[in-house]
Write an enzyme that holds these catalytic residues in place. Structure first.
Site, PDB file in Angstrom:
ATOM      1  N   ASP A  48       0.829  -1.198   0.000  1.00 36.39           N
ATOM      2  CA  ASP A  48       0.000   0.000   0.000  1.00 36.39           C
ATOM      3  C   ASP A  48       0.869   1.256   0.000  1.00 36.39           C
ATOM      4  O   ASP A  48       1.760   1.429   0.840  1.00 36.39           O
ATOM      5  CB  ASP A  48      -0.924   0.005   1.223  1.00 36.39           C
ATOM      6  N   ARG A  49       0.615   2.153  -0.961  1.00 33.72           N
ATOM      7  CA  ARG A  49       1.421   3.343  -1.123  1.00 33.72           C
ATOM      8  C   ARG A  49       1.241   4.312   0.050  1.00 33.72           C
ATOM      9  O   ARG A  49       2.196   4.880   0.569  1.00 33.72           O
ATOM     10  CB  ARG A  49       1.059   4.051  -2.441  1.00 33.72           C
ATOM     11  N   THR A  50      -0.006   4.500   0.462  1.00 35.06           N
ATOM     12  CA  THR A  50      -0.274   5.427   1.561  1.00 35.06           C
ATOM     13  C   THR A  50       0.366   4.956   2.857  1.00 35.06           C
ATOM     14  O   THR A  50       0.958   5.745   3.607  1.00 35.06           O
ATOM     15  CB  THR A  50      -1.790   5.614   1.748  1.00 35.06           C
ATOM     16  N   CYS A  84      -2.168   5.102 -10.929  1.00 37.60           N
ATOM     17  CA  CYS A  84      -2.264   5.215  -9.470  1.00 37.60           C
ATOM     18  C   CYS A  84      -1.637   6.550  -9.097  1.00 37.60           C
ATOM     19  O   CYS A  84      -0.432   6.739  -9.281  1.00 37.60           O
ATOM     20  CB  CYS A  84      -1.534   4.073  -8.772  1.00 37.60           C
ATOM     21  N   ASN A  85      -2.451   7.468  -8.595  1.00 36.49           N
ATOM     22  CA  ASN A  85      -1.937   8.795  -8.247  1.00 36.49           C
ATOM     23  C   ASN A  85      -0.870   8.735  -7.173  1.00 36.49           C
ATOM     24  O   ASN A  85       0.185   9.357  -7.290  1.00 36.49           O
ATOM     25  CB  ASN A  85      -3.094   9.681  -7.765  1.00 36.49           C
ATOM     26  N   THR A  86      -1.138   7.974  -6.106  1.00 29.55           N
ATOM     27  CA  THR A  86      -0.227   7.954  -4.964  1.00 29.55           C
ATOM     28  C   THR A  86       1.138   7.396  -5.345  1.00 29.55           C
ATOM     29  O   THR A  86       2.168   7.816  -4.798  1.00 29.55           O
ATOM     30  CB  THR A  86      -0.833   7.157  -3.799  1.00 29.55           C
ATOM     31  N   ALA A  87       1.169   6.467  -6.301  1.00 24.72           N
ATOM     32  CA  ALA A  87       2.440   5.892  -6.743  1.00 24.72           C
ATOM     33  C   ALA A  87       3.349   6.933  -7.388  1.00 24.72           C
ATOM     34  O   ALA A  87       4.560   6.721  -7.496  1.00 24.72           O
ATOM     35  CB  ALA A  87       2.183   4.746  -7.721  1.00 24.72           C
ATOM     36  N   THR A 128      -6.115   9.994  -1.396  1.00 25.94           N
ATOM     37  CA  THR A 128      -5.714   9.221  -0.217  1.00 25.94           C
ATOM     38  C   THR A 128      -4.948  10.107   0.755  1.00 25.94           C
ATOM     39  O   THR A 128      -4.449  11.173   0.391  1.00 25.94           O
ATOM     40  CB  THR A 128      -4.810   8.046  -0.612  1.00 25.94           C
ATOM     41  N   LYS A 168     -12.287  -0.287  -2.572  1.00 28.64           N
ATOM     42  CA  LYS A 168     -11.245  -1.309  -2.444  1.00 28.64           C
ATOM     43  C   LYS A 168     -11.769  -2.589  -1.790  1.00 28.64           C
ATOM     44  O   LYS A 168     -11.480  -3.692  -2.246  1.00 28.64           O
ATOM     45  CB  LYS A 168     -10.059  -0.761  -1.639  1.00 28.64           C
ATOM     46  N   CYS A 198      -7.306  10.146  -6.859  1.00 32.84           N
ATOM     47  CA  CYS A 198      -7.146   8.736  -6.502  1.00 32.84           C
ATOM     48  C   CYS A 198      -7.941   7.934  -7.507  1.00 32.84           C
ATOM     49  O   CYS A 198      -9.089   8.291  -7.830  1.00 32.84           O
ATOM     50  CB  CYS A 198      -7.655   8.476  -5.082  1.00 32.84           C
TER      51      CYS A 198
END
Length: 239
Positions: A48-50, A84-87, A128, A168, A198
């Protein structure tokens, strides 16, 4: 296969499926051969990126993402997309690991504001906790001359509930909650436009777009840029 692009997906899988669905739906094709050539890496087990961004003692997503980029680079794709934005917190490290260009999702989303909403000044962001915390969008929004509007703690809790509890965990979209969040961002925080930062929120937009709020869906923009880039490369190959 020549003149294809590689998609580093699986973060999450439903969001990647949404990207693929929109990609194929929007591609101007009347027969099999007119669709786009691409390879999908649905790497669902990327940590999980967050979790990692907020606590660096957690497993790092960068290691498997770097492996994916290096492996796919050996096949010589024309470009990469990472839905994936967070990535994109790891964008510089990933781009430095390959000579193949990677489309920058947040940059492309912010560019779209001027096209779609030329009079916008205050740009809201829902995403996120990781994306809100690490400022992936802050720089892009402010560099483009806009004021960024972050969610309140209450709105952020609602957003995380929508992302993790519904999309999710259950592969469901709570449309009322989604619309309520947009209403709060627009009418309570006075956002002219709200960026969906996200890809699970992009799933919500795909399934619950029956609203009048002004949004920039980062994944939808990435789909359009993917098609444009792929068709440009195809034309160059023919010419």
């Amino acid at each position: 296969m020549r003149h294809f692009f590689s998609i580093i997906g699986g973060m999450g899988t439903e969001a990647t499926e949404s990207y693929i669905h929109l990609l194929n739906e929007r591609t101007p094709a009347s027969n099999d051969q007119e669709y786009l050539n691409y390879i999908l890496v649905n790497h669902a087990t990327v940590p999980d990126r967050t979790d990692y961004i907020l606590d660096n003692s957690k497993p790092s997503p960068l290691i498997p993402l770097m492996e994916d980029i290096k492996q796919q680079s050996q096949l010589n794709p024309d470009f990469f997309v990472i839905p994936c934005n967070t990535a994109h917190f790891f964008f510089e490290e990933l781009q430095n690991a390959t000579n193949v260009p990677i489309l920058h999702m947040p940059k492309e989303a912010v560019k779209e504001i001027k096209i779609k909403y030329p009079n916008a000044k205050r740009i809201g962001l829902i995403a996120t906790n990781g994306t809100i915390f690490d400022g992936i969008y802050d720089h892009e929004v402010q560099e483009a001359g806009y004021e960024i509007v972050k969610p309140t703690e209450h709105i952020q809790e609602e957003t995380m509930e929508l992302i993790y509890k519904y999309v999710k965990e259950k592969n469901e979209v709570n449309a009322d909650l989604y619309h309520h969040i947009l209403d709060e961002m627009q009418n309570e925080l006075d956002s002219d436009v709200v960026i969906l930062g996200c890809t699970e929120l992009s799933v919500a937009e795909e399934r619950a777009s029956n609203h009048d709020f002004k949004v920039i869906d980062a994944q939808s923009v990435l789909v359009d840029r993917s098609i444009e880039r792929a068709l440009e490369n195809r034309k160059k190959a023919i010419d």
